[in-house]
Structure formats: structure tokens, C-alpha cells
Enzyme design. Sequence first.
Site: not given
Ligand code: PBG
Ligand code: ZN
Length: 324
Positions: A122, A130, A195, A205, A217, A248, A274
Site C-alpha cells: 500500500c 495492499c 488484522k 496512513r 480495505r 492488530k 498509530s
Molecule cells: C500496511 C500497514 C498499516 C499499518 C501497518 N502496516 C496500515 C493499513 O493497513 O492501512 C498500520 C499501523 C498503524 O496504524 O500504526 N498495510
Molecule cells: Zn498495506
Amino acid sequence: MLFPDYRPRRMRRNETIRRMVRETRLHVDDLILPLFAIEGKDIKNAIPSMPGHFQLSIDQLIKAAEQAHALGIPAIILFGIPSRKDPLGTQAYAKDGIVQRAVQAVKAKIPDLMVITDVCLCEYTDHGHCGVVEGQTIDNDASLDLLARTALSHAKAGADMVAPSDMMDGRVTEIRAALDEANFSHIPIMSYAAKYCSAYYGPFREAAQSAPRFGDRRTYQMDPANAREALREVSMDVEEGADIIMIKPALPYLDIICRIKDEFDLPVAAYNVSGEYAMIKAAAEKGWLDGQKAMLETLTAIKRAGADMILTYFAVEAARALND
Ligand code: PBG
Ligand code: ZN
């Protein structure tokens, strides 16, 4: 064990006895620090929604990695922000891509620091998804080869561990095969196994410039309402050869961490994402809560739920607090 014969408060009378009966102990060994690598030199772009975090050019990223290492943090996880994006995310698996060069540089300077790489497309695709886009959908099987190539390119650059975060079906099998075939059978896979499709990724992001340009997503990341499905997702990744399974986000999914820890015997990682970081930082900035206490309570709760390791933007601050 009934009052007045039993009085739980007897075990809380002072810090010494509280220390003796404490069930969960947060340790610097539990922490993994995420870092963002960007092209250029001497660059340290503040990420407004993640105070204390930056997009770092490789020279600056090395400094951040050295600081983490000096505090005893065992590992970092790297994300890349490439200078150009295209439909197939070719910079994700380019030999001289930003993450590949960052890995090389960090390992050359700090060989003992474990360098994990996030494996996804991504940040590198112009559409921000992704996987490979076919019309309006994300083509699962067409994405697998690119993800495997990405993981392999990270291993070749010197990564100690790869962490696929794409949520395509079957990617752990594909990555394991690609690594084994190229003599990287010693490189573990930490899979983002459960996830969820979460609003808590918002600040990331912004930091990684990886928001999808159309849609969302939800066709690949999990529905936040589902728990049993997480067990199926994890068991698939275990069967496919994952060495560490990740849940996650962390804080809104403590029940999932707990169930997965009970059901499986692999090490469990949790990603304190985050948005979880941003919430505490924002409230602390306003003086609405004690940021340090909220941080330690949160990380302890994630560990208490069953996480053996925690990916967290608080890693440096927590390490400092724990080393005090
Ligand atoms: C990439 C990815 C993401 C995160 C980790 N790897 C973003 C998403 O899936 O949109 C998020 C990490 C965070 O928010 O700290 N796929
Ligand atoms: Zn991704």
C-alpha cells in the site's frame, strides 16, 4: 476467601508488597519500535498526528535506531515511503528500494538490533491498496507473487524478520516458500494474522502516505465485529508457517489477544497502532490525562491480555520509563 477473614487490601498496602504480587511485568524486551524511512538526506519530517515521530531519511533513521538500541529495545520494524508509486508497487520489491537500503544501513551500523520489515504494497502502489487492483477489486492471487518478492528482497537486504501486513489469503505459504527456496529458511515470519479494518490506522496512513485512493480495505482486513474469524485466520497462518502471530490493533482487541494466546502456542505480538498512540498523546497534550501513566497502563494491559511483544510508537518513552 470471604470478608472479613479475607481482605484483598492486605496485598496492596504498600509498593513493596504490590511489587511482590504483581502478575504482569512490562519489560524493555517486550518492545518493538516502528520507524518510517523516506528518501533524501538529513530529513526529519514531523508527523503531526504522531508527536515524537518522523519520516526519517536513512542517516536520521540510523540515529533513531541507535537510540532505541542504546535503551535496550531489541527490535525495530521498518516502513518505507518511496519517491514514486505505480500500480504494481514496484518500489516495494526493488533491490535499491527505500526499505532495502534502510535495512542494509541499519544492519551495517547496529548488527545486534533486530530489523523487522513490514511487507505490504500500500505504501508503494499509486492506488494505495495492499494488493493488485483489477477493475474495482483487489486480486488476491495476483498479489501473492509481489508480496513474496517484497519479503525476499527484504531478506536479501539483511532483514532479520519479515512481517506481512496485507491480509491477502495464502501469503504466508507463498512468502515461506520464496524465502526457503533462496536459502532464507532461518528468517522468521511475523504475520499480521488477525488484522482488523480499523479507524485507528488513520495517523499511520498520514505518516506513510498510504491511504487507499478509492474504496477502503474492508474486502481484505477483518470486520471489527468478528472474533471467531480471528481464530480461523490465525490457525491458517500457523498452518502456513508463521513463526509469530500478530493481532492488530491492540487495545480495542484485548479479547482477541486473550483468546489467541489461549488457543495457540506460538509467540503472540500485538500492534499498539498509530491511533491508539495519537489518542493518548492528544489527551495528554490537553492536560486531560497523565500521558506517561496512560501509556504504561495501556502497554501493561496489552501484555496482561497475552501479548509476548508489543509493536508501539511508545517504545522509546516506555523504555526510558522502565529503565528509570
Ligand atoms: C500496511 C500497514 C498499516 C499499518 C501497518 N502496516 C496500515 C493499513 O493497513 O492501512 C498500520 C499501523 C498503524 O496504524 O500504526 N498495510
Ligand atoms: Zn498495506
